[in-house]
Motif scaffolding. Sequence first.
Motif, PDB file in Angstrom:
ATOM      1  N   PRO A   1       0.997  -1.168   0.378  1.00  0.00           N
ATOM      2  CA  PRO A   1      -0.423  -0.115   0.233  1.00  0.00           C
ATOM      3  C   PRO A   1       1.038   0.947  -0.236  1.00  0.00           C
ATOM      4  CG  PRO A   1      -0.102  -0.638   2.161  1.00  0.00           C
ATOM      5  CD  PRO A   1       0.844  -1.919   1.529  1.00  0.00           C
ATOM      6  N   LEU A   2       0.661   2.190  -0.586  1.00  0.00           N
ATOM      7  CA  LEU A   2       0.747   3.561  -0.825  1.00  0.00           C
ATOM      8  C   LEU A   2       0.740   5.035   0.369  1.00  0.00           C
ATOM      9  CD1 LEU A   2       1.440   3.611  -4.464  1.00  0.00           C
ATOM     10  CD2 LEU A   2       3.215   3.067  -2.909  1.00  0.00           C
ATOM     11  N   VAL A   3      -0.987   4.124   1.136  1.00  0.00           N
ATOM     12  CA  VAL A   3      -1.284   4.872   1.860  1.00  0.00           C
ATOM     13  C   VAL A   3      -0.738   5.720   2.618  1.00  0.00           C
ATOM     14  CG1 VAL A   3      -3.495   5.673   3.047  1.00  0.00           C
ATOM     15  CG2 VAL A   3      -3.314   4.289   1.238  1.00  0.00           C
ATOM     16  N   GLY A   4       0.183   6.854   2.508  1.00  0.00           N
ATOM     17  CA  GLY A   4       0.569   7.330   4.048  1.00  0.00           C
ATOM     18  C   GLY A   4       1.903   7.641   3.914  1.00  0.00           C
ATOM     19  N   VAL A   5       2.684   6.932   2.571  1.00  0.00           N
ATOM     20  CA  VAL A   5       3.971   7.021   2.281  1.00  0.00           C
ATOM     21  C   VAL A   5       4.782   8.284   1.822  1.00  0.00           C
ATOM     22  CG1 VAL A   5       3.989   4.179   2.025  1.00  0.00           C
ATOM     23  CG2 VAL A   5       3.932   6.209   0.115  1.00  0.00           C
ATOM     24  N   ALA A   6       4.317   8.819   1.380  1.00  0.00           N
ATOM     25  CA  ALA A   6       4.922  10.640   0.538  1.00  0.00           C
ATOM     26  C   ALA A   6       5.300  11.259   1.867  1.00  0.00           C
ATOM     27  CB  ALA A   6       3.593  11.089   0.293  1.00  0.00           C
ATOM     28  N   GLY A   7       5.088  11.023   3.125  1.00  0.00           N
ATOM     29  CA  GLY A   7       5.362  11.819   4.160  1.00  0.00           C
ATOM     30  C   GLY A   7       6.451  10.692   5.030  1.00  0.00           C
ATOM     31  N   MET A   8       7.604   9.880   3.955  1.00  0.00           N
ATOM     32  CA  MET A   8       8.646   9.239   4.553  1.00  0.00           C
ATOM     33  C   MET A   8       9.506   9.690   3.507  1.00  0.00           C
ATOM     34  SD  MET A   8       7.668   7.652   6.661  1.00  0.00           S
ATOM     35  CE  MET A   8       8.977   6.954   7.243  1.00  0.00           C
ATOM     36  N   PHE A   9       9.662  10.783   2.846  1.00  0.00           N
ATOM     37  CA  PHE A   9      10.466  11.240   1.327  1.00  0.00           C
ATOM     38  C   PHE A   9      11.318  12.510   2.057  1.00  0.00           C
ATOM     39  CE2 PHE A   9       8.448   7.580  -0.372  1.00  0.00           C
ATOM     40  CZ  PHE A   9       9.440   6.911  -1.089  1.00  0.00           C
ATOM     41  N   PRO A  10      12.037  12.705   2.065  1.00  0.00           N
ATOM     42  CA  PRO A  10      13.061  12.172   1.450  1.00  0.00           C
ATOM     43  C   PRO A  10      13.865  10.865   2.387  1.00  0.00           C
ATOM     44  CG  PRO A  10      14.085  13.853   2.363  1.00  0.00           C
ATOM     45  CD  PRO A  10      13.027  14.283   2.827  1.00  0.00           C
ATOM     46  N   GLU A  11      14.176   9.892   1.210  1.00  0.00           N
ATOM     47  CA  GLU A  11      14.778   8.503   2.319  1.00  0.00           C
ATOM     48  C   GLU A  11      15.644   7.780   1.830  1.00  0.00           C
ATOM     49  OE1 GLU A  11      11.627   5.093   4.005  1.00  0.00           O
ATOM     50  OE2 GLU A  11      11.744   4.700   1.509  1.00  0.00           O
TER      51      GLU A  11
ATOM     52  N   TYR B   1      -0.411  11.830  -6.304  1.00  0.00           N
ATOM     53  CA  TYR B   1      -1.824  10.876  -6.335  1.00  0.00           C
ATOM     54  C   TYR B   1      -1.184  10.436  -4.819  1.00  0.00           C
ATOM     55  CZ  TYR B   1      -4.038   6.585  -5.621  1.00  0.00           C
ATOM     56  OH  TYR B   1      -5.144   5.576  -5.501  1.00  0.00           O
ATOM     57  N   ILE B   2       0.119   9.556  -5.005  1.00  0.00           N
ATOM     58  CA  ILE B   2       0.652   9.267  -3.915  1.00  0.00           C
ATOM     59  C   ILE B   2       0.963  10.460  -2.372  1.00  0.00           C
ATOM     60  CG2 ILE B   2       2.691   8.406  -2.583  1.00  0.00           C
ATOM     61  CD1 ILE B   2       3.038   7.599  -5.348  1.00  0.00           C
ATOM     62  N   THR B   3       0.867  11.971  -2.817  1.00  0.00           N
ATOM     63  CA  THR B   3       0.502  12.744  -1.848  1.00  0.00           C
ATOM     64  C   THR B   3      -0.445  12.607  -1.102  1.00  0.00           C
ATOM     65  OG1 THR B   3       2.282  14.137  -2.289  1.00  0.00           O
ATOM     66  CG2 THR B   3       1.041  15.165  -0.820  1.00  0.00           C
ATOM     67  N   TRP B   4      -1.898  12.730  -1.923  1.00  0.00           N
ATOM     68  CA  TRP B   4      -3.207  13.172  -2.167  1.00  0.00           C
ATOM     69  C   TRP B   4      -3.742  11.367  -1.202  1.00  0.00           C
ATOM     70  CZ3 TRP B   4      -6.613   9.611  -3.909  1.00  0.00           C
ATOM     71  CH2 TRP B   4      -8.115   9.708  -3.034  1.00  0.00           C
ATOM     72  N   LEU B   5      -3.163  10.316  -0.889  1.00  0.00           N
ATOM     73  CA  LEU B   5      -3.256   9.478  -0.539  1.00  0.00           C
ATOM     74  C   LEU B   5      -2.612   9.514   1.690  1.00  0.00           C
ATOM     75  CD1 LEU B   5      -2.585   6.282  -2.582  1.00  0.00           C
ATOM     76  CD2 LEU B   5      -4.641   6.773  -2.330  1.00  0.00           C
ATOM     77  N   ALA B   6      -1.196  10.592   1.186  1.00  0.00           N
ATOM     78  CA  ALA B   6      -1.119  10.821   2.236  1.00  0.00           C
ATOM     79  C   ALA B   6      -1.374  11.964   3.845  1.00  0.00           C
ATOM     80  CB  ALA B   6       0.570  11.207   2.509  1.00  0.00           C
ATOM     81  N   GLN B   7      -3.035  12.028   3.034  1.00  0.00           N
ATOM     82  CA  GLN B   7      -3.241  13.421   3.785  1.00  0.00           C
ATOM     83  C   GLN B   7      -4.549  12.663   4.365  1.00  0.00           C
ATOM     84  OE1 GLN B   7      -6.880  14.554   0.780  1.00  0.00           O
ATOM     85  NE2 GLN B   7      -5.501  16.614   0.709  1.00  0.00           N
ATOM     86  N   GLY B   8      -3.930  13.875   5.616  1.00  0.00           N
ATOM     87  CA  GLY B   8      -4.005  13.184   7.350  1.00  0.00           C
ATOM     88  C   GLY B   8      -3.007  12.531   7.535  1.00  0.00           C
TER      89      GLY B   8
END
Length: 230
Positions: A25-35, A87-94
């Motif tokens: 799943p890609l939900v919430g992963v945007a906040g982990m970058f840079p990695e 899109y992946i950033t949108w999946l990380a909202q919240g």
Amino acid sequence: PQFAPSRMSCNNCHLNGGQRELSLPLVGVAGMFPEYNRRSGRLYSLGDRIVDCFLRSENATGIIDTDKSKETLPATTSKEVLALSAYITWLAQGTDVGENPTWRGRNTIAPSKLIPIQNLNPNKGEVLFMEHCINCHGADGQGVAVGDKKPGPLWGPDSWNDGAGAARVYTLAGIIRYSMPYLDPGRLTDEQAQQVAAFINSKPRPAYPFKDQDYRTEKLPVDSVYYATH
């Protein structure tokens, strides 16, 4: 399509638009970058990671063998990469920035359950593949169409290339173990998933042309079977 000459798509690995639990799943992963990326030995932005997926999992480097004058490789500024980043950033909202989602990294087999690569038997894996996998993937591994859905090819010229994450036996085994079979995920044992992965990764696939740039600062993982001559 110009960045994916293979017949692979993001949804082949990140099921349900990256929203299915235990299917990368890609939900919430945007906040982990840079990695930090071990394979490249440097920090990766989210865009870098998406480019890498194009280059490897969707074999964008396959265009190098065609007409270089008309094709270019994806870059972090490519509109398709920017769209996927959005899109992946949108999946990380919240979700909290810098906090690894609890569902990330769960498609892995525990180190204590890993079987030494030399002890895995592709022939055993083939028997298991024929028993559990051919309804969707076909005996030839090229995928069976069910309505408008069709799995991506597991090997051959239209599959991911040998520099992709799924070209590593243990990585692929973790994906199989927890997200396959599609309608009954988790049916295979740790040992069975590894045997199936060894079978799939004993098959030919496109060659990633820049493998000499991988693992320059990190030790080559033991399951990187396509890097034997690196």
